[in-house]
Write a protein that holds these residues in place. Structure first.
Motif, PDB file in Angstrom:
ATOM      1  N   LEU A   1       0.829  -1.204   0.000  1.00 20.93           N
ATOM      2  CA  LEU A   1       0.000   0.000   0.000  1.00 20.93           C
ATOM      3  C   LEU A   1       0.869   1.263   0.000  1.00 20.93           C
ATOM      4  N   LYS A   2       1.960   1.230   0.763  1.00 27.64           N
ATOM      5  CA  LYS A   2       2.863   2.390   0.792  1.00 27.64           C
ATOM      6  C   LYS A   2       3.465   2.621  -0.594  1.00 27.64           C
ATOM      7  N   ALA A   3       3.856   1.542  -1.267  1.00 23.57           N
ATOM      8  CA  ALA A   3       4.416   1.678  -2.623  1.00 23.57           C
ATOM      9  C   ALA A   3       3.369   2.227  -3.586  1.00 23.57           C
ATOM     10  N   THR A   4       2.123   1.838  -3.386  1.00 23.26           N
ATOM     11  CA  THR A   4       1.047   2.348  -4.242  1.00 23.26           C
ATOM     12  C   THR A   4       0.789   3.827  -3.960  1.00 23.26           C
ATOM     13  N   TYR A   5       0.757   4.202  -2.710  1.00 24.85           N
ATOM     14  CA  TYR A   5       0.560   5.611  -2.345  1.00 24.85           C
ATOM     15  C   TYR A   5       1.672   6.479  -2.932  1.00 24.85           C
ATOM     16  N   ASP A   6       2.886   5.957  -2.896  1.00 19.43           N
ATOM     17  CA  ASP A   6       4.036   6.711  -3.419  1.00 19.43           C
ATOM     18  C   ASP A   6       4.088   6.714  -4.945  1.00 19.43           C
TER      19      ASP A   6
ATOM     20  N   ARG B   1      -9.574   1.790   6.554  1.00 18.99           N
ATOM     21  CA  ARG B   1      -9.015   3.134   6.699  1.00 18.99           C
ATOM     22  C   ARG B   1      -7.739   3.091   7.547  1.00 18.99           C
ATOM     23  N   LYS B   2      -7.796   2.356   8.660  1.00 24.72           N
ATOM     24  CA  LYS B   2      -6.603   2.255   9.522  1.00 24.72           C
ATOM     25  C   LYS B   2      -5.456   1.576   8.782  1.00 24.72           C
ATOM     26  N   ARG B   3      -5.792   0.562   8.036  1.00 21.00           N
ATOM     27  CA  ARG B   3      -4.779  -0.161   7.264  1.00 21.00           C
ATOM     28  C   ARG B   3      -4.083   0.779   6.279  1.00 21.00           C
TER      29      ARG B   3
ATOM     30  N   ILE C   1       0.410   4.604   4.826  1.00 20.54           N
ATOM     31  CA  ILE C   1       0.855   5.931   4.386  1.00 20.54           C
ATOM     32  C   ILE C   1       1.872   6.514   5.355  1.00 20.54           C
ATOM     33  N   ALA C   2       1.640   6.252   6.666  1.00 15.64           N
ATOM     34  CA  ALA C   2       2.558   6.767   7.698  1.00 15.64           C
ATOM     35  C   ALA C   2       3.827   5.927   7.811  1.00 15.64           C
ATOM     36  N   GLY C   3       3.894   4.833   7.054  1.00 16.62           N
ATOM     37  CA  GLY C   3       5.091   3.990   7.095  1.00 16.62           C
ATOM     38  C   GLY C   3       5.172   3.088   8.301  1.00 16.62           C
TER      39      GLY C   3
END
Length: 374
Positions: A287-292, A363-365, A370-372
């Protein structure tokens, strides 16, 4: 010299020394008998203590769980969710283990059966090789719950209570339809599949191809190859596929770990950002890679729900409640734009023209990713 005893002689004719000897012998035999009885009692007590207490005796419920390897973050999410759900019940103990391969899994499942757990969850490496274990569990009267797979030949015969798995074909279709729209109807695509005999990976990749054809009739899957769910194997496989196939427009990976392996291969050829990359599973790092924007999109598999629903289903079954033969957590796809919408508080996002609700857990996930916080 002792005088021989004759019939009718009384005890007072027996010399004192002989009476003492007889008394000592009697005392010794009595003590030996008492020691033997005490030893037998200790042996019985020791034997009783060596037998595992049943749930009815302890008031506790013990649930076993054996999954694939926890170095796959998605599988660790499943196990963690099961542990958290079991922890909500004071009388429930979860014995959770991962396994490195099918033989390791068989050994650990056998151990769970020998420990007489009250219920057993299995995420099989191989749906055929697990069959003998299901037979053993049935003979031991241990209900089995299959996670992230379905085992043919277990319907209606008491081998499996339920299978907890999302509709993997439908999940793959969502990703394929989205990519086809993004490509504008045509393109050259590589597909990284999971393990060769692993049902979810096969269905996921099949669904992806179906969805791609629906939205992009002129798109072509130029190569589809297993990479065993592993990042390092995906790096090697993608490198070879890129060598054999030029002008690739997109790569779809059956899980996030393989997507990261493909990313490394793209970076080595300076193709990052030029080839659309889609992961799958919705792990924190995915998810972090997708957000970035490193991944264009990520298939979201709710493995946390698979873990928690397993505990709920096991307890329902033990409490005499009806458990359906299949439990299906939702599956969807989230793009970079979707994640930014959720970050801004969106309660629903539109995926391929259809709304998908964003609950508190999702949402928490997303916000944790996003916050890493991975």
């Amino acid at each position: 010299m002792l005088t021989p005893l004759r019939r009718g002689d009384t005890l007072d004719r027996i010399p004192t020394a002989l009476r003492r000897a007889r008394y000592v012998l009697s005392l010794e035999l009595t003590m030996r008998s008492r020691l033997l009885l005490a030893g037998a009692a200790l042996l019985l007590l020791s034997s009783a203590c060596s037998q595992p207490a049943t749930s009815s005796e302890t008031g506790k419920t013990t649930i076993g769980l054996v999954t694939q390897a926890w170095d796959n973050p998605a599988i660790k999410d499943l196990a963690d969710a099961a542990t958290a759900q079991a922890g909500k019940h004071a009388n429930v103990t979860l014995l959770a283990q991962d396994s490195s391969n099918m033989q390791d899994m068989i050994s650990k499942v056998q151990t769970m059966i020998s420990r007489k757990v009250d219920a057993l969850g299995i995420e099989p490496w191989d749906k055929q090789q697990i069959m003998p274990m299901l037979q053993q569990a049935k003979q031991a009267k241990i209900p089995v719950f299959i996670l992230q797979s379905q085992v043919p030949g277990t319907e209606g015969n008491g081998l499996v209570v339920t299978s907890i798995i999302g509709d993997e074909t439908a999940g793959g279709k969502v990703a394929g339809r989205w990519l086809g729209e993004k490509l504008g109807g045509s393109g050259r695509v590589l597909v990284l599949e999971g393990a060769p005999a692993d049902t979810p990976g096969i269905e996921r990749a099949n669904g992806f191809e179906q969805g791609l054809k629906e939205s992009a009739p002129n798109a072509t899957v130029v190569a589809r190859q297993p990479a065993d769910w592993a990042r390092d194997k995906a790096l090697r496989v993608t490198t070879d596929l890129l060598t054999a196939n030029s002008n690739i427009d997109a790569i779809f990976a059956d899980n996030d770990e393989m997507a990261f392996g493909a990313l490394a291969a793209l970076r080595a050829r300076k193709l990052e950002g030029k080839v659309t990359l889609i992961g799958y599973n919705g792990t924190c790092i995915g998810l972090k890679a997708t957000y970035d924007g490193t991944f264009a999109a990520d298939g979201i598999l709710f493995l946390d729900q698979v873990g928690s629903k397993f505990i709920d289903a096991a307890l329902d079954q033990m409490n005499g409640k009806q458990v359906p033969p299949k439990i299906e957590p939702p599956i969807t796809l989230l793009t970079t734009a979707h994640l930014k919408e959720i970050e801004q508080g969106a309660k629903s996002v539109t995926v391929n023209g259809s709304p998908f609700d964003v609950d508190d857990a999702l949402r928490k996930r997303v916000t944790d990713a996003i916050a890493g916080k991975c």
